[in-house]
Structures are given as C-alpha cells and as structure tokens.
Design an enzyme around this catalytic site. Sequence first.
Site, short mmCIF file in Angstrom:
data_model
loop_
_atom_site.label_atom_id
_atom_site.label_comp_id
_atom_site.label_asym_id
_atom_site.label_seq_id
_atom_site.Cartn_x
_atom_site.Cartn_y
_atom_site.Cartn_z
N LYS A 265 0.42 -1.00 0.09
CA LYS A 265 -0.09 0.30 -0.09
C LYS A 265 1.04 1.26 -0.10
O LYS A 265 1.54 1.35 0.54
CB LYS A 265 -0.56 -0.07 1.51
CG LYS A 265 -2.13 -1.02 1.44
CD LYS A 265 -2.77 -0.90 2.14
CE LYS A 265 -3.63 -1.90 2.85
NZ LYS A 265 -4.97 -2.18 1.90
N ARG A 339 -10.30 -11.48 1.99
CA ARG A 339 -11.28 -13.26 1.88
C ARG A 339 -10.51 -13.87 1.60
O ARG A 339 -10.47 -15.16 1.98
CB ARG A 339 -11.82 -12.08 0.53
CG ARG A 339 -10.56 -12.47 -0.48
CD ARG A 339 -11.09 -11.04 -1.64
NE ARG A 339 -11.12 -10.39 -2.14
CZ ARG A 339 -11.55 -8.96 -2.48
NH1 ARG A 339 -12.21 -9.01 -3.68
NH2 ARG A 339 -11.00 -7.72 -2.62
#
Length: 484
Positions: A265, A339
């Site tokens: 990120k 996920r």
Amino acid sequence: MVTIGATSRTTEGFAPEILAVALYKGESAQDLGEDAARVVSEGDISGKPGETALLYGQQSLAPRLMLVGLGERDLLTTEKIRRAAATVARRARTLKLQSAAFSLPVLPDTTIREVARTAAEGARLGLYRFDRHKSAADAQDLETFWLVADEGTLDEATEGAELGARVAEGAVLARDLANEPSNVATPEHLAERARKISEKYAMGLHVLDWAGIEEEGLTGLATVGRSASNEPRFIVLEHRKGGEEAPVVLVGKAVTFDSGGISIKPTAGMEDMKFDMSGGAAVLGAMEAVGALALPLNVVALVPATENLPGGDAFKPGDVLKMHSGKTAEIVTTDAEGRLILADALSYATRYEPSAVVDCATLTGACVVALGDHASGLMGNDEDLMAELQTAGETTGEKAWPLPLFEEYTEQIKGDTADIKNSGGRGGGALTAGAFLKEFADYPWAHLDVAGTAYGKKGNAYTTKGATGVPTRLLVEFLIGRTR
Ligand code: BES
Ligand code: MN
Ligand code: ZN
C-alpha cells in the site's frame, strides 16, 4: 470504569451532583422553573441535539441542573437518546464531577427498558477513551451515572441499564483491541484475550497455532501469515448455552496489520491498517457480551488472525492457492488478503451445521466509497438473515445497508488459471469481495463490510477518533433477537 444504574427521584440517598433533563426544540422548560425557562427564552440553548446549558440551585434533587437538547419532540429516536446520554456523561466528566443523573425521556412506542438501555450504552461509550499508552493520562473519571425513571418503571429501567452496560462493555473491548497498535495487538494477543473470555464465561476455546493451521489446511490464513514473524492464529470460541440447537457462527477478519504485502500500500494512511482486525475485535467484543448476558444460544466465534507483510517468503501475485474448501484461488493482488482468510473460516464453519453465519470485516475501500462512514455494507445469500441484521443495525444505531450479490459479480471473479481470483478489479469492489466469500458459504450467510464504520477520523457524541466498536452491538442485538 463508570457504574451505571437506574433510580427513582424518591430513592433514599439519591443525591447526584448534577441532574440532566431533556429540552425539546421549540419548548419552554417552564416546568423546570423560572431560571430554566429564562435560559431558553434568552437563547442560551434552543434544544438542538448536542446542546447543553447549566444552572444552579433549581431544585432539591441536585445542586446543578443541565438542560440537554434532544431536538424536536416528534422526531425523537433512541439514537438521539444514546447521543444525549453520552453528551451528559462527557459534560459531567469535564466538570470533574463524580456522579451525574439523566432523567429518562419518554419515547412513544418504546419501552422504558429500551430507553434505559440506549441511555446506558450512550453514557458508557461516551466516556470511553483510549489513553493507556499516554504517560499523563487523565485520571479523572465519572464514577456513577444514574438513569432516573418513575417509581412504577424502575425495575424495567434497571434491567435496561444492566443490558445496556453489558452490551456497551462488549463494544468497549472491541474498541480497546482495535485501537491497540499492531505491535501490541498481535494474533497471539487476540488469542490471549479470547482465552480470558473463555475462562470468565466457561466457553470452549481452541487456538490453532502455526502447526495447527497447516494441519487443518487453512491455506488462505497460512499463506497470508507465513511471511510475518508474529505468527498467525485461528481462534475458535464456543458459547454453549442453547442445548441441541444449531449454532450461530460469527466470523471476524483480524488482519492485525495490513501493509498490502508484496502489492504494498502507499505510505499515506497506512498506519490506519492496524484497524484491519476490527471485524475480529467486534466478534470477540460480541462474545464478551454474549457471555455476560448468558444468552440461551449456541454461538461460535471464528477469528482468523494474521499480519499481511511483504518478505522473502511472502505470497505473490499470480500464485494459486488450494483453499480449505478445496476450491482454487488465483492471487491477483496480495492486498486482497481478507477474503482469503475469511474464506477458510467460512468453510471451517460448515462442520457446525450452523443455522446462520455472519462475517464482519474491514474488507474493501470500495465499500467506504459506496456508503461512507454512515453504514456498513450488508451482503449475503439469505434475505431473512439480512433483514434480521439490518433491523439490528437500526435498533443499535450501527446501520447496515444491503448491497447486491448478482451472478454477474461472481462472473467477474472467474479465474484464469484457477477456479476464482481474489480481485475483480475496481468496479463493484465491495460486491466482488462479497461474491468471493459467497463461494465458501453453504448455509444461510451474511457479510458485513465495516471498512468505513469500524473506525473513524472524527468521532461523534459517543465515539472518539479511532475504533468505534462497530458492529459489536449490532451482532449482540441480532443474537438477542434469536433468543425471542
Ligand atoms: N483492509 C483492506 C480494506 C480497507 C481499505 C479497509 C480501506 C479500510 C479502509 C483490504 O485488505 C484491502 O486492501 N482491500 C483492497 C482490495 C483490492 C486490492 C481488491 C481494496 O479495497 O483496495
Ligand atoms: Mn489488504
Ligand atoms: Zn485488509
């Protein structure tokens, strides 16, 4: 920690340092005496939510009277009562008082129990602060917060106050865990906290360590976690008070720090990724409340906990994983890690033959774009379950709003070299994440994306900057609903 209870005006020895009474917008406060009426007529306070005004020597009950704005009488809601109670508690604390009382407002079609409950929640949550790492922490805290009810409804109010205090305490635990930096709130730290809960309430506990995670075949969790020196944990907490009934399973994403991994990120704002375990924190907070309330249900908490870091051993874009369920998943980006660990927890949940599974996760930035910080995204494969959660969200002020999981979103994540891929690109990012999870849920299931709601930059009457505890109270309210 503040003690919250209910009392009537006539209870012996009831002598708070301040009594707060509702002021509705457009009303005069004449019934509270000349001076109170004057404060209103002079315009010191209009009755808007958030406003307060102080007077001395108005009535015999307390030396100080606080008028607290509740808006227009016809537009009163439990959420406004929650906020007003928080405002009163904070104001009393600022005044360095030890005790405060809040005269419970009347809300048509709502029981005193419910009004007392929301006021208790507001007071406790409003007084929350996270200062344990500050050298000069503010020592002063309010000791007692009284909810004032009529004698005839005192028992009801007492029950509500107890319920609200316990639910709030669950949310406080969730806030504390989420506010902790990632060098404190490691996966093992979360496991330790789960152990405490299990001991306090005689719940079952299994903590899978590295070897246990591999042996169980939790590939998603093992893969995300393998490059971190703080090892992953898979936490299983079982509240068994529902006899033979099928359990409700709560699943919470606990990425204790999400750097993005190899798909790293940008620097700006990365510090917020310590909050990426807020889903897991809320599930543990909910279990704390479930235990304290001794809910007559079977409830299982599953918390996959890990860091997501780059490293020589890290997983990479293009990798293919054989998940716990047997399905294969292609990695498009290592930043879609939530996920992967949730998918394994969802297929692990199958063994319980659950009546419902609810997962919550700070899963996607796309959900923040869609709903901002005002509501969590709600997805699932069962409309009744989703409706239950939406209602619980309304009741608690932790709003959740339904988003669709059309077949097309599942199409969007069809894999090139594997069954599915862990990103469907920018369009509908919250929904393709939901569609990914859906592939692993073979029971009534719902998903709460709390990326926008679990923590914030501002705070309101009863939240501070940082962790909000969302969706702890929503989950507890949903479970309470299942006891009826
Ligand atoms: N933890 C983040 C989601 C997130 C973003 C939470 C902003 C709170 C605020 C999650 O693991 C993530 O990185 N999601 C990606 C997925 C994408 C790469 C498919 C996202 O939303 O950008
Ligand atoms: Mn990520
Ligand atoms: Zn994440």
